[in-house]
Design a protein around this motif. Structure first.
Motif, short mmCIF file in Angstrom:
data_model
loop_
_atom_site.label_atom_id
_atom_site.label_comp_id
_atom_site.label_asym_id
_atom_site.label_seq_id
_atom_site.Cartn_x
_atom_site.Cartn_y
_atom_site.Cartn_z
N GLN A 98 0.83 -1.19 0.00
CA GLN A 98 0.00 0.00 0.00
C GLN A 98 0.88 1.26 0.00
OE1 GLN A 98 -2.89 1.41 -0.22
NE2 GLN A 98 -4.24 -0.36 -0.46
N ASN A 255 -4.34 2.80 -5.22
CA ASN A 255 -5.42 3.79 -5.21
C ASN A 255 -5.47 4.63 -6.48
OD1 ASN A 255 -6.57 3.47 -2.37
ND2 ASN A 255 -4.38 3.68 -1.97
N ARG A 280 -9.62 7.27 -0.22
CA ARG A 280 -9.00 5.96 -0.05
C ARG A 280 -9.95 5.06 0.73
NH1 ARG A 280 -3.82 8.81 -0.01
NH2 ARG A 280 -2.42 7.77 -1.48
N PRO A 285 -11.25 6.43 -5.30
CA PRO A 285 -10.31 7.30 -4.59
C PRO A 285 -9.99 8.55 -5.40
CG PRO A 285 -9.22 5.33 -5.44
CD PRO A 285 -10.68 5.11 -5.62
N SER A 322 -8.16 3.56 5.81
CA SER A 322 -7.64 4.91 5.82
C SER A 322 -8.55 5.82 6.66
CB SER A 322 -7.45 5.44 4.39
OG SER A 322 -6.66 6.60 4.36
#
Length: 414
Positions: A98, A255, A280, A285, A322
């Motif tokens: 990520q 993302n 996110r 996103p 997130s």
């Protein structure tokens, strides 16, 4: 801002466009030459540019052929090229990490090649990685999205600098800028705010391809220019969006799922520097923005500005990770209806100005990350002082004009 001007030492790889490519090129809808990526042209020429070299490649999941084979797999299986190492950026070579992560050092199960981690490495430590790998030539092939704070272009910069220090050749294989390459937009980074989301003074949306950026870096910013060759595309025009290319879209990061994301990202990534969600943890996103307590007044205020090419929908969503994970938040969804008229940076500023006006809970991140993203304190302090969108945008025009002048000398497509 004053940018030094040095003679450009980079040379363009004279790679012939003739010969059979790994896959058929996309027919140009404008009736011109078919689009071929840098890798397609390199392969069509039998990898002549890499002949006799031990090759390492900086790439990630976007380094694919038109029929979505990874170029590492293709090159590893081809006796005409001696591929000996892979270098992974943020998110990793295979893209499993990520934001803010990487995959570390490992041997690739598919090819057996050693994969080295470049993320957050620069200078001598990165030069040492290239030396340890035993490569003669470092190749770069990653799909960029056109924003200064997208870290792959600074992986490019750091790798060029390290390759120069380690005495390696550097080859950049070009791919389209999905935002188009029509113009540079937004504030220019001030050097005192240099970080991995902006090493050098370029504009927030640079309007360049990675090969053009490599030439700019070599000619303007690198203390020791690297022996650089760039394999340009054929058939790409600066006005073209990504879906005109005929190329498959592989998310450059977790993302960045679609070219639509890339179109808005250069403006809405600024919300990383606030206490709002930048989307996110949703399927959209950077197109969805919001926080707890925001209602339809934000969309109404943004629509009242009548920004070119875009509408704003009152939206509610629950991020799965997130910011605001598991909570239902209110905000806006961006709907771009005229891509040619849309200005992502101006739109991002307008959204910051309007949300601060209509939502009393608005706050910047306590570490002033917004200053790293915009490249100075100017945007934050002007918005805090009550400046309008037009006033904020006017504040960077002189510096942007200076960058555009320098940028013009490195553009290679019409």
């Amino acid at each position: 801002m004053k940018l030094s001007r040095r003679s450009l030492l980079a040379t363009t790889a004279a790679v012939a466009a003739s010969g059979a490519a790994a896959a058929p090129a996309h027919a140009d809808p404008g009736g011109g030459r078919p689009l071929r990526t840098g890798f397609e042209r390199l392969a069509a020429d039998g990898y002549a540019l890499l002949r006799g070299q031990r090759v390492g490649i900086v790439t990630n999941p976007t380094g694919v052929t038109r029929d979505v084979r990874h170029i590492v797999d293709v090159m590893h299986a081809d006796r005409r090229v001696n591929l000996v190492a892979v270098f992974g950026p943020e998110h990793g070579f295979r893209g499993t990490a990520q934001a803010g992560g990487s995959e570390g050092r490992y041997d690739d199960p598919a090819t057996g090649l050693p994969v080295y981690d470049t993320y957050l490495k620069s200078g001598q430590p990165l030069a040492d990685v290239f030396t340890a790998s035993g490569v003669d030539t470092v190749v770069f092939d990653i799909q960029d999205v056109g924003a200064r704070f997208y870290t792959y272009i600074w992986t490019l910069y750091d790798c060029m600098e390290a390759a120069a220090s380690a005495g390696k050749r550097f080859v950049v294989l070009d791919r389209p800028n999905p935002m188009t390459g029509r113009e540079a937009l937004g504030p220019v980074l001030h050097k005192e705010f240099a970080t991995f989301v902006g090493r050098q003074p370029i504009s927030q949306a640079h309007g360049m391809t990675v090969a053009e950026l490599a030439r700019l870096f070599n000619g303007e910013f690198l203390t020791r220019p690297v022996p650089l060759e760039t394999v340009l595309m054929t058939g790409w025009k600066r006005s073209r969006f990504y879906d005109d290319s005929g190329l498959p879209w592989v998310p450059p990061s977790p993302n960045m799922p679609t070219p639509d994301t890339a179109l808005v990202y250069a403006g809405t990534c600024l919300f990383e520097g606030t206490n709002l969600s930048e989307g996110r943890g949703t399927t959209r996103p950077f197109e969805l923005l919001g926080a707890e307590g925001i209602d339809g007044r934000w969309a109404a205020a943004a629509n009242a500005l009548r920004l070119p090419g875009v509408h704003f929908r009152e939206a509610y969503f629950a991020p799965t990770f997130s910011k605001f994970q598991g909570a239902t938040v209110g905000g806006v969804q961006i709907h771009v209806h005229d891509r040619a008229a849309y200005d992502p940076v101006r739109t991002g500023i307008a959204l910051l100005v309007t949300v601060k006006r209509v939502w009393s809970g608005f706050a910047w991140r306590s570490d002033n990350w917004i200053d790293k993203l915009t490249g100075s304190t100017r945007v934050r302090t002007m918005i805090d002082a009550g400046a309008t969108t037009d006033e904020v945008v006017a504040g960077w025009q002189q510096e942007l004009a200076a960058f555009r002048k320098v940028r013009k000398g490195y553009l290679r497509y019409g």
